[in-house]
Design an enzyme around this catalytic site. Sequence first.
Site, PDB file in Angstrom:
ATOM      1  CG  HIS A  17      -1.921  -1.014   1.366  1.00 26.04           C
ATOM      2  ND1 HIS A  17      -2.055  -1.794   2.489  1.00 26.04           N
ATOM      3  CD2 HIS A  17      -2.881  -1.429   0.508  1.00 26.04           C
ATOM      4  CE1 HIS A  17      -3.062  -2.630   2.328  1.00 26.04           C
ATOM      5  NE2 HIS A  17      -3.584  -2.447   1.128  1.00 26.04           N
ATOM      6  CE  LYS A  41     -21.366  -9.821   6.963  1.00 22.50           C
ATOM      7  NZ  LYS A  41     -21.412 -10.849   5.940  1.00 22.50           N
ATOM      8  NE  ARG A  90      -2.866  -7.180  -4.488  1.00 23.58           N
ATOM      9  CZ  ARG A  90      -3.628  -7.186  -3.428  1.00 23.58           C
ATOM     10  NH1 ARG A  90      -3.120  -7.495  -2.258  1.00 23.58           N
ATOM     11  NH2 ARG A  90      -4.909  -6.908  -3.513  1.00 23.58           N
ATOM     12  CB  SER A 128      -4.420  -6.537   4.425  1.00 25.44           C
ATOM     13  OG  SER A 128      -4.070  -5.250   4.006  1.00 25.44           O
TER      14      SER A 128
HETATM   15  P1  ADP Z   1      -5.783  -5.935   0.441  1.00 27.30           P
HETATM   16  O1  ADP Z   1      -6.185  -6.391  -0.930  1.00 27.30           O
HETATM   17  O2  ADP Z   1      -4.327  -6.125   0.722  1.00 27.30           O
HETATM   18  O3  ADP Z   1      -6.697  -6.379   1.539  1.00 27.30           O
HETATM   19  P2  ADP Z   1      -7.027  -3.292   0.366  1.00 27.30           P
HETATM   20  O4  ADP Z   1      -8.399  -3.762   0.182  1.00 27.30           O
HETATM   21  O5  ADP Z   1      -6.761  -2.447   1.558  1.00 27.30           O
HETATM   22  O6  ADP Z   1      -5.893  -4.398   0.409  1.00 27.30           O
HETATM   23  O7  ADP Z   1      -6.531  -2.588  -0.960  1.00 27.30           O
HETATM   24  C1  ADP Z   1      -6.432  -1.227  -1.178  1.00 27.30           C
HETATM   25  C2  ADP Z   1      -5.768  -0.975  -2.504  1.00 27.30           C
HETATM   26  O8  ADP Z   1      -4.389  -1.326  -2.430  1.00 27.30           O
HETATM   27  C3  ADP Z   1      -6.324  -1.777  -3.673  1.00 27.30           C
HETATM   28  O9  ADP Z   1      -6.290  -0.945  -4.812  1.00 27.30           O
HETATM   29  C4  ADP Z   1      -5.349  -2.919  -3.817  1.00 27.30           C
HETATM   30  O10 ADP Z   1      -5.323  -3.433  -5.109  1.00 27.30           O
HETATM   31  C5  ADP Z   1      -4.045  -2.206  -3.478  1.00 27.30           C
HETATM   32  N1  ADP Z   1      -3.006  -3.101  -3.005  1.00 27.30           N
HETATM   33  C6  ADP Z   1      -3.032  -3.918  -1.941  1.00 27.30           C
HETATM   34  N2  ADP Z   1      -1.867  -4.580  -1.804  1.00 27.30           N
HETATM   35  C7  ADP Z   1      -1.070  -4.174  -2.833  1.00 27.30           C
HETATM   36  C8  ADP Z   1       0.244  -4.506  -3.288  1.00 27.30           C
HETATM   37  N3  ADP Z   1       0.975  -5.419  -2.644  1.00 27.30           N
HETATM   38  N4  ADP Z   1       0.726  -3.873  -4.386  1.00 27.30           N
HETATM   39  C9  ADP Z   1      -0.050  -2.981  -5.033  1.00 27.30           C
HETATM   40  N5  ADP Z   1      -1.277  -2.637  -4.682  1.00 27.30           N
HETATM   41  C10 ADP Z   1      -1.801  -3.217  -3.599  1.00 27.30           C
END
Ligand code: ADP
Length: 163
Positions: A17, A41, A90, A128
């Site tokens: 992130h 949830k 990703r 995450s």
């Molecule tokens: P996760 O998929 O890790 O639970 P989130 O829902 O918080 O993460 O994702 C928020 C944004 O960050 C999304 O656009 C997701 O594609 C991007 N993202 C999450 N992890 C990565 C990563 N390792 N590299 C690039 N973008 C990422």
Amino acid sequence: MTRAICPGSFDPVTNGHINIIERSARLFDEVLVLISANSAKDPAFTMEERVELLTKATRRFANVRVEKLEGLLADYAHKAGADTLIKGLRAVTDFEYEFQLALINKKLNPHLETLFMTTDPQYMYLSSSMVREVGSYGGDISEFVPSEILEEVQKRLVQKQEE
Ligand code: ADP
């Protein structure tokens, strides 16, 4: 002034992130990191904890602000005067869902553009949920989460597993 939004659940924020946030902050005058409440949830971190962790992890970027998302993202963007959403990609597996979301957001707010930023390859495997899984069993997550918040995240994940 150009303003972009990096939305996500950030449960917890990872180096993947931060990589997207940092690169966005170089392209836009201001970046709003917007935390959504509802994807899991039973999140490992409360909304308040996620705000705190992200604020610490992004403190070094002068033009990044952390906010909570209440209501619809498309409405929030309109009110905040932001016309760009940045989503990290990703792998192709992210694409289908993100593409659908981008089209829905465009329908709800025609001024809102979604831009996809490809991950730097070293973060391709990072999510995450992977951090939660490894961290909850006491595994080493030091390469996956920002050093400013490592201790807090480690402690909380182990504690959550024992609850
Ligand atoms: P996760 O998929 O890790 O639970 P989130 O829902 O918080 O993460 O994702 C928020 C944004 O960050 C999304 O656009 C997701 O594609 C991007 N993202 C999450 N992890 C990565 C990563 N390792 N590299 C690039 N973008 C990422």
